[in-house]
Motif scaffolding. Structure first.
Motif, PDB file in Angstrom:
ATOM      1  N   THR A 182      -6.439   3.344  -2.741  1.00 41.92           N
ATOM      2  CA  THR A 182      -6.516   3.788  -4.127  1.00 41.92           C
ATOM      3  C   THR A 182      -7.850   4.461  -4.423  1.00 41.92           C
ATOM      4  OG1 THR A 182      -4.995   2.058  -4.861  1.00 41.92           O
ATOM      5  CG2 THR A 182      -6.410   3.047  -6.537  1.00 41.92           C
ATOM      6  N   THR A 240      -4.889  -1.814   0.413  1.00 38.10           N
ATOM      7  CA  THR A 240      -4.259  -1.065  -0.681  1.00 38.10           C
ATOM      8  C   THR A 240      -5.303  -0.534  -1.646  1.00 38.10           C
ATOM      9  OG1 THR A 240      -2.279  -2.443  -0.505  1.00 38.10           O
ATOM     10  CG2 THR A 240      -2.540  -1.172  -2.530  1.00 38.10           C
ATOM     11  N   SER A 241      -6.273  -1.358  -1.996  1.00 37.10           N
ATOM     12  CA  SER A 241      -7.326  -0.899  -2.901  1.00 37.10           C
ATOM     13  C   SER A 241      -8.206   0.161  -2.242  1.00 37.10           C
ATOM     14  CB  SER A 241      -8.163  -2.073  -3.411  1.00 37.10           C
ATOM     15  OG  SER A 241      -8.668  -2.848  -2.356  1.00 37.10           O
ATOM     16  N   ILE A 286      -5.467  -2.687  -9.775  1.00 38.43           N
ATOM     17  CA  ILE A 286      -4.225  -2.089  -9.275  1.00 38.43           C
ATOM     18  C   ILE A 286      -3.138  -3.154  -9.174  1.00 38.43           C
ATOM     19  CG2 ILE A 286      -5.433  -0.296  -7.976  1.00 38.43           C
ATOM     20  CD1 ILE A 286      -4.929  -1.960  -5.426  1.00 38.43           C
ATOM     21  N   THR A 307      -8.191   7.867  -2.870  1.00 41.10           N
ATOM     22  CA  THR A 307      -7.463   8.886  -3.632  1.00 41.10           C
ATOM     23  C   THR A 307      -8.206   9.263  -4.910  1.00 41.10           C
ATOM     24  OG1 THR A 307      -5.340   8.091  -2.783  1.00 41.10           O
ATOM     25  CG2 THR A 307      -5.290   9.406  -4.798  1.00 41.10           C
ATOM     26  N   GLY A 326      -0.484  -0.382  -5.407  1.00 39.27           N
ATOM     27  CA  GLY A 326      -1.661   0.466  -5.457  1.00 39.27           C
ATOM     28  C   GLY A 326      -1.768   1.308  -6.701  1.00 39.27           C
ATOM     29  N   CYS A 357     -12.708  -2.348  -6.785  1.00 40.04           N
ATOM     30  CA  CYS A 357     -11.274  -2.088  -6.904  1.00 40.04           C
ATOM     31  C   CYS A 357     -10.491  -3.210  -6.244  1.00 40.04           C
ATOM     32  CB  CYS A 357     -10.916  -0.753  -6.252  1.00 40.04           C
ATOM     33  SG  CYS A 357      -9.164  -0.311  -6.401  1.00 40.04           S
ATOM     34  N   VAL A 378      -2.729   2.237 -10.405  1.00 39.18           N
ATOM     35  CA  VAL A 378      -3.803   1.793 -11.297  1.00 39.18           C
ATOM     36  C   VAL A 378      -3.192   1.211 -12.563  1.00 39.18           C
ATOM     37  CG1 VAL A 378      -5.795   2.520 -12.664  1.00 39.18           C
ATOM     38  CG2 VAL A 378      -5.418   3.492 -10.371  1.00 39.18           C
TER      39      VAL A 378
END
Length: 372
Positions: free
Chosen positions: A227, A223-224, A357, A230, A361, A264, A363
């Protein structure tokens, strides 16, 4: 075994059973196959000499002699280590080459090929690491001397179902495609569950640096990774799957700097880093809600809210309390985690930022960039 520290001492104190590396298994299979080529008989069990002098014996799981080639196979026993290659069948097929050819290595089915720079092998080479190659060369030379061979051979190492097993490793991420790596510097697998992961983190940094990347991200999970991809449009090889091992990323980047490191992960995990923990595993560090309450006070939390945070069931629950009250706990955790990371980096020329996060996900906290 040594009475001091390190992995050998850990093994002694835990009583865990050691195993053999894929490199040791490939060397045993190669030794048996080449012996059969020169003598007509497969030694079973076959003994080899490991780099530190031990001489284990390996039973053969399969053998085949056909004219100019011989194949022998060994089942990898990883001992008590949670190794994904435990039980894998490691095969070596040896063919005689013309005099002067030397020893040539090939990747058979299930053994990967190097496709990116930054590893201890050239691009295009089979993923058979330097120490296993040296071990196989030395044993080929010994067999040749004992039985009148020239030592000029082609060695093709393969691993049954290796391509499938490799999907559970870092190999695809660091550019080793088509299967597993043949690894090992001592020939012995000392059970230590985080060692392979930490080594993968180091290799990931090496590959990113060799590719000329200036920005890498240490991520606690998939998931991180999504993130940071992106947020920063980072290529896959810039993503370090650090899991719980934040300290391993920071210490290696300290010695092998990149221009920028983003860390992250989930808010709860990174709150542990903020509190000074470098191993974020739940068995070795816990979310400190009292610490979070103190941090929230610095962001304007009332005493009543601080008490609620200290008594919250989870770190995420504490975060939600602060969000409802307009207290930026996520940003405060990210900033403190960044400062802890900079402390570990000890002035290395690395700019650091941290992104917290939630489970989806999104922030929930972000630090500014900083460098000491």
């Amino acid at each position: 075994m040594s009475a001091g520290g390190g992995r050998e001492a850990q093994l002694k104190h835990t009583g865990l059973r050691p195993g053999w590396t894929t490199g040791a298994c490939a060397t045993a299979a190669t030794t048996a196959a080449y012996t059969a080529l020169l003598t007509g008989d497969f030694p079973d069990p076959v003994s080899i000499t490991l780099p530190k002098g031990a001489r284990p014996a390996f039973a053969l799981a399969a053998e085949r002699l056909t004219g100019d080639a011989a194949m022998a196979a060994v089942v990898k026993d990883a001992g008590d280590d949670p190794d994904v290659t435990h039980g894998a069948l490691i095969r070596s097929t040896v063919r005689i080459l013309p005099a002067g050819s030397g020893v040539v290595f090939r990747a058979g089915p299930g053994v990967g090929t190097v496709t990116l720079p930054g590893l201890p092998l050239e691009v295009g080479e089979p993923a058979i690491n330097p120490v296993p190659r040296r071990m196989m060369r030395e044993h080929v030379a010994e067999v040749a001397a004992a039985h009148g061979g020239s030592g000029d051979v082609e060695i093709t190492v393969s691993v049954d179902h290796g391509e499938e097993i490799a999907r559970s490793t870092w190999n695809p991420r660091i550019g080793i495609l088509g299967g597993l790596s043949i690894l090992g510097t001592t020939g012995v697998v000392v059970p230590y569950s985080c060692s392979a992961w930490i080594d993968s983190i180091r290799r990931g940094v090496d590959v990113a640096r060799a590719a000329g990347l200036r920005h890498v991200a240490g991520c606690t999970g998939s998931t991180s990774e999504r993130t940071v991809t992106t947020l920063y449009d980072l290529p896959e090889i810039a993503l370090l799957d650090m899991g719980d091992f934040a300290g391993a990323v920071l210490k290696y980047v300290r010695r092998h700097p990149v221009d920028r490191l983003t860390v992250c992960g989930g808010f709860a995990k990174l709150s542990k880093l903020a509190a000074g923990h470098l191993d974020l595993h739940s068995a070795r560090s816990q979310v400190d809600k009292v610490f979070l309450a103190e941090l929230a006070r610095t962001g304007g939390a009332s005493e009543a809210l601080a008490v609620e945070i200290a008594e919250a069931n989870t770190g995420l629950a504490a975060l939600r309390l602060c969000e409802a009250a307009g207290v930026p706990l996520g940003d405060l955790v990210a900033a403190r985690a960044r400062d802890e990371a900079l402390t570990v980096l000890r002035g290395a020329p690395v700019t650091v930022d941290v992104v917290c996060i939630d489970r989806a996900g999104a922030v929930v906290g972000r630090s500014s960039q900083a460098r000491r």
